[in-house]
Each structure stands twice: as C-alpha cells, then as structure tokens.
Design an enzyme around this catalytic site. Structure first.
Site, PDB file in Angstrom:
ATOM      1  N   ASP A 104      45.724  51.663  37.135  1.00  0.00           N
ATOM      2  CA  ASP A 104      45.389  51.425  38.542  1.00  0.00           C
ATOM      3  C   ASP A 104      44.638  52.636  39.068  1.00  0.00           C
ATOM      4  O   ASP A 104      45.204  53.728  39.211  1.00  0.00           O
ATOM      5  CB  ASP A 104      46.681  51.211  39.333  1.00  0.00           C
ATOM      6  N   ASP A 116      40.693  49.917  33.151  1.00  0.00           N
ATOM      7  CA  ASP A 116      40.664  48.807  34.103  1.00  0.00           C
ATOM      8  C   ASP A 116      41.991  48.069  34.005  1.00  0.00           C
ATOM      9  O   ASP A 116      42.886  48.461  33.259  1.00  0.00           O
ATOM     10  CB  ASP A 116      39.487  47.864  33.807  1.00  0.00           C
ATOM     11  N   HIS A 133      31.791  50.272  46.536  1.00  0.00           N
ATOM     12  CA  HIS A 133      31.295  49.338  47.554  1.00  0.00           C
ATOM     13  C   HIS A 133      32.273  48.209  47.854  1.00  0.00           C
ATOM     14  O   HIS A 133      32.136  47.511  48.861  1.00  0.00           O
ATOM     15  CB  HIS A 133      29.917  48.790  47.167  1.00  0.00           C
TER      16      HIS A 133
END
Length: 356
Positions: free
Chosen positions: A243, A218, A262
């Site tokens: 990334d 992350d 999402h």
C-alpha cells in the site's frame, strides 16, 4: 422631365441556405452533441468494426452480418464517425479504414481499442453527466452514484477493474518507451515502480538500462497480471504487494510514480510522497510522471483529463508549481521537469536533507 414609370421593386431572391448558417451556433451545437460521437466510437470499438475492415473495405450490410448489428443503424453511426475521419465511406457506400480507425483494431501493436473502451465506460460517463454537481460541491460524485470510491468500486467489480487495467496498460504502451528514453537513469542500481500496474514502464526502463534491477510495487490483484516475465529481463525484477499510502520498498535509487498522483487529492498525494521520502536515501530520485499543465490557453490532453479526475475521482492534473508545493510538503524539492514527447512529463524530485 422623365415620364418613365418607376420600375417595381424586385422580389427578394431566395436565400442561399448555406449562407444563413450561423457558424458559432453550429460549433456550439457540435460541442453540445459530442457525447454522441463518443458513444458511436465506443459502439464501433465494441463491435470490432475495424477488425472486420483489416482485409479491405466492406459495405454496411456485410459489416452488420459480421457483427450481428442492424444494418441501417450501423451505417448511420459509421457515417457519423466518418465526419471525424474515423472510417471513410466511398461513393459506393463501402467503409474503409483510416489512420484513426487503424488504431481501433485489436490486433496491432499501436491499438488503442482498450483505452477507448475504458474512456467511454459507464463508470466515467455517468459521473460526467453530473459535472455541475462536482463543480458546485468541490468533490467527486462517483461515491454517490456507485456507493463506493472509484478504486474500491473497481476492486469489488472484477469486470470493471479488468477493463480499467487493460485500458491503462493500453494508454501506457505509447508512453512508456518515451518516458524511459527521456530520462538519464543511473548505470547501476534499483528502480521501484510505485503503483506500477502491469509493469510496462518498469519493463521498458530495464530493457533500456541493462545495469538496473527493478521492483514492481502495487496491489496483489494487479501484480498477478504483470508483463515482466520475458527473457530479456530474466533475473532483474521482482514483484512486491503493498500500500503506497503507508510505505514503499526502501533503499532504491529511483522511484517511479507514473499517473499516480493525478488520481488523488493534494492531501493524499502528500501521504504517498511522504511514504516514498521515508524509503529514499540522500541520493535517491523520485520521478513523478504525469501531465504538467501549461499556464495558457493552448490545448493539452491534461486539461481534458483534469475534468475527468474531478468527476470520477478526487484527483487533478497539475502545473509545475503545484508539484513544487506537494514536494515541499513531503520533504522533497523539485529538481526539473523533463518533457518526454508524449502527453506526460517527468517531474524529478530529490530529498531535502533534514534540518540540523
């Protein structure tokens, strides 16, 4: 012949006030004003009312003194919340915890206080007031309101970013073990949690599968708050900043993407998935953990989140066929959808062999 004088018509009886209520109007009005329930819930969470009721019921006067609030105004929002079973007011005017109110406490393992504060934060509420603009234009209004895309805004506003990270970790607490339990992970190998936040899902996966090692991948700022440094996981994990639009750690057996896709448009999702595909071997599996929207009128948490995605971000919740299409564009194939008993499902994908 009957000479009896006709009786005078009787005066209409006074209507019963309850009988003239239009239930459809009442229902729609309640929907229209539901933002006030949300505001009251946030206020009670911010004031820590549930914590102050942990030892027993209290009156609004005592709660006001403990929280530094106006007694009259506090009583009124608690009365409103009691109509939705968040708190209960007895006939003496004292307020009690209910099962829902218990989840607003800050000191219990099942607490949802941080997720409530995240969901009712201004950065979600303000864009929602301009839902019509999002629907008309087909894009999020967040940039126009805050001058930057959602995640860029969080990175430049430390308080907002920290609240979001706490809220997401809070949401994940109830899902991570369900996800880790629902899938048959390999007995040995490496799991990369892509965009894994503080590492809740990776931690539960490693705890349930002692032969696995893990990589939490992350942004550096997020990784600094990870939760993996516990005795039972010693020596079985590492953190790597990076990334996920450009690359992910290569050669893992399983790649986790929990509540990542999402957040992004279809085009951006394909970029993420292609970066994962580039790091996968022929036997690797990718697990997209997200809501999978049913194609009917049944209520589903993902249908609410889908509208949130269109106002604050340019993402969306998806159905099974949507995932299949994204995977195909990224060189993957959908293997199966695994329910978890929570709001999210596991959408498993495998790499497609390059054409000869």
């Amino acid at each position: 012949m009957d000479h009896t004088a006709p009786s005078a018509p009787s005066a209409p009886s006074a209507p019963d006030s309850l009988s003239v209520i239009d239930p459809l109007a009442a229902h729609l009005t309640d929907y229209a004003l539901s933002y006030l329930h949300s505001a009251a819930l946030r206020t009670a969470a911010r004031l820590g009312v549930a914590d102050h009721l942990a030892d027993g019921p209290r009156g609004a006067d005592e709660l006001a003194a403990l929280t530094g609030a106006s007694e009259g105004h506090l009583r009124r929002i608690l009365r409103l919340l009691a109509t939705r079973d968040v708190f209960h007011e007895d006939d003496k005017g004292a307020f009690h915890l209910t099962p829902l109110a218990e989840r607003l406490r800050s000191d219990t393992p099942s607490s949802l206080r941080e997720s409530v504060l995240m969901a009712t934060d201004e950065c979600f509420v303000r864009p929602a007031t301009r839902l019509e603009d999002a629907v008309r234009t087909g894009r999020s209004v967040f940039d126009e309101i805050y001058g930057a895309p959602f995640f860029e805004y969080l990175s430049r506003e430390p308080g907002a970013g920290e609240a979001f990270d706490r809220g997401m970790a809070n949401v994940s607490t109830g899902e991570d073990d369900a996800v880790a339990a629902a899938y048959s992970f390999p007995a040995k190998g490496t799991v990369v949690d892509v965009g894994g936040g503080r590492g809740g899902l990776l931690g539960r996966t490693l705890a349930r599968n002692p032969g696995l090692t893990g990589v939490l991948y992350d942004r550096d700022a997020v990784l600094r708050g990870h939760s993996l440094d516990v005795p039972e996981l010693t020596g079985r994990w590492e953190v790597r900043p990076g990334d996920f639009f450009t690359s992910v750690p290569a050669g893992a057996d399983v790649y986790l993407l929990k509540r990542i896709l999402h957040d992004w448009s279809d085009e951006e999702c394909v970029r993420i998935l292609r970066a994962c595909r580039a790091g996968m071997s022929a036997d690797s599996r990718l697990l997209a953990v997200d809501c999978v929207i049913p194609q009917d009128n049944t209520p589903h948490p993902g249908k609410v989140l889908d509208v949130l995605m269109m106002t604050a971000l340019n993402g969306r919740e998806r159905g099974e066929e949507d995932f299949r299409r994204l995977f195909t564009e990224a060189g993957l194939r959908l293997v199966r959808v695994v329910p978890t008993g929570s709001a999210v499902s596991i959408v498993e994908a495998a790499p497609v062999a390059p054409a000869a």
